[in-house]
Design an enzyme around this catalytic site. Structure first.
Site, mmCIF file in Angstrom:
data_model
loop_
_atom_site.group_PDB
_atom_site.id
_atom_site.type_symbol
_atom_site.label_atom_id
_atom_site.label_comp_id
_atom_site.label_asym_id
_atom_site.label_seq_id
_atom_site.Cartn_x
_atom_site.Cartn_y
_atom_site.Cartn_z
ATOM 1 N N ASP A 263 0.824 -1.215 0.000
ATOM 2 C CA ASP A 263 0.000 0.000 0.000
ATOM 3 C C ASP A 263 0.853 1.259 0.000
ATOM 4 O O ASP A 263 0.560 2.231 -0.705
ATOM 5 C CB ASP A 263 -0.930 0.017 1.219
ATOM 6 C CG ASP A 263 -2.120 -0.919 1.055
ATOM 7 O OD1 ASP A 263 -2.341 -1.400 -0.066
ATOM 8 O OD2 ASP A 263 -2.826 -1.159 2.048
ATOM 9 N N GLU B 261 -9.502 0.912 4.086
ATOM 10 C CA GLU B 261 -8.767 1.938 3.349
ATOM 11 C C GLU B 261 -7.409 1.389 2.941
ATOM 12 O O GLU B 261 -6.813 0.576 3.641
ATOM 13 C CB GLU B 261 -8.563 3.201 4.200
ATOM 14 C CG GLU B 261 -9.840 3.978 4.496
ATOM 15 C CD GLU B 261 -10.347 4.764 3.301
ATOM 16 O OE1 GLU B 261 -9.657 4.808 2.258
ATOM 17 O OE2 GLU B 261 -11.449 5.325 3.398
ATOM 18 N N CYS B 262 -6.908 1.887 1.810
ATOM 19 C CA CYS B 262 -5.618 1.417 1.309
ATOM 20 C C CYS B 262 -4.453 2.195 1.904
ATOM 21 O O CYS B 262 -3.306 1.810 1.749
ATOM 22 C CB CYS B 262 -5.575 1.555 -0.205
ATOM 23 S SG CYS B 262 -5.689 3.272 -0.777
ATOM 24 N N GLY B 263 -4.740 3.313 2.544
ATOM 25 C CA GLY B 263 -3.676 4.120 3.123
ATOM 26 C C GLY B 263 -3.671 5.549 2.625
ATOM 27 O O GLY B 263 -3.135 6.439 3.279
#
Length: 271
Positions: free
Chosen positions: A126, A235-237
């Site tokens: 990520d 969330e991916c970050g």
């Protein structure tokens, strides 16, 4: 790795509350007009999802020119990349594409990081494909505010977000003009205004990310249930604490280096 200089903080907490109280009752068109007259270095950040496509269309209809940041993870669906091309052709926006550092193709990424990095270490993945390229984009373009397509109806970490947020530690302003919209409102707008959208939506997808961690949504599931299915992750970050993500990334890399150093004496050839 980009520097850690931050844009000047635009608002203090009382000012931010006042702004959100005012914007909460406004339509997306009004929010976008406010954003375009408030910030000189304003960008739209999008992966060409349904909400982002709506925002692009609204901006164009209002005659507001906002350059677009697209983080190409090198693991997008072909349909997503095709949509990026079609959208640019239709709306004529200035497109800034940022990819993982030192990589221009998926093959180069695999050669550098190995295949299926997302399986081996999703934190490193990520950070490498999304967080670092996005931060590099903000730095190079000197962005002080970005428009996102996040909505509260997407639930998870987004359920309690405000129309305007300030990223912790960096001062980057994030504007969420569709915060109050549902997926149905987004879909209705797309169809009514003949807005280009990802053809995967016709196959049951509602939120489209990387090909390896996205699936169609089943009946009765939340909109983003098809993202990272089976994982405790929403969330991916990109919209998490940047410094926390960077610290976790550096810790993983340090551990990896220590493990390699511990193994190397055992595998060294005997003189």
């Amino acid at each position: 790795m980009p520097s850690l200089s931050a844009p000047v903080l635009q608002f203090d907490e009382p000012q931010l509350k006042h702004i959100n109280d005012k914007l909460a009752a406004m339509e997306p068109q009004q929010i976008l007009e406010w954003a375009s007259t408030t910030f000189a270095q304003l960008f739209q950040e999008t992966a060409f999802g349904p909400s982002g496509n709506v925002i692009t269309d609204i901006l164009h209809a209002q005659g507001i020119s906002v350059p677009v940041i697209f983080v190409d993870t090198l693991h997008h669906f072909d349909e997503t990349l095709d949509l990026a091309r079609r959208s640019q052709e239709r709306y004529g926006f200035n497109l800034h594409v940022f990819r993982p550092e030192g990589c221009e193709t998926r093959q180069e990424f695999i050669a550098k990081y190995g295949d299926e990095l997302w399986k081996h270490d999703d934190v490193v993945y990520d950070y490498t494909v999304k967080v670092e390229p996005a931060r590099r984009a903000y730095e190079q373009l000197k962005a002080c505010a970005v428009i996102t397509g996040r909505r509260r109806s997407q639930k998870g970490d987004r359920a309690s977000m405000q129309v305007v947020e300030i990223e912790k530690g960096t001062g980057l302003v994030k504007i969420n003009p569709l915060a109050n919209w549902s997926f149905q409102q987004v879909w209705t707008y797309l169809r009514a205004n003949e807005v280009p959208y990802n053809t995967l939506l016709d196959q049951g997808y509602k939120s489209v990310g990387d090909y390896h961690s996205t699936r169609p949504v089943k009946e009765g599931e939340d909109e983003r249930a098809g993202r990272w299915a089976g994982q405790e992750k929403t969330e991916c970050g990109l919209h998490k604490d940047y410094f926390a993500m960077r610290t976790a990334f550096l810790a993983r890399k340090k551990k990896e280096q220590e493990q390699q150093q511990a193994i190397s004496p055992l595998t060294a050839p005997v003189a």
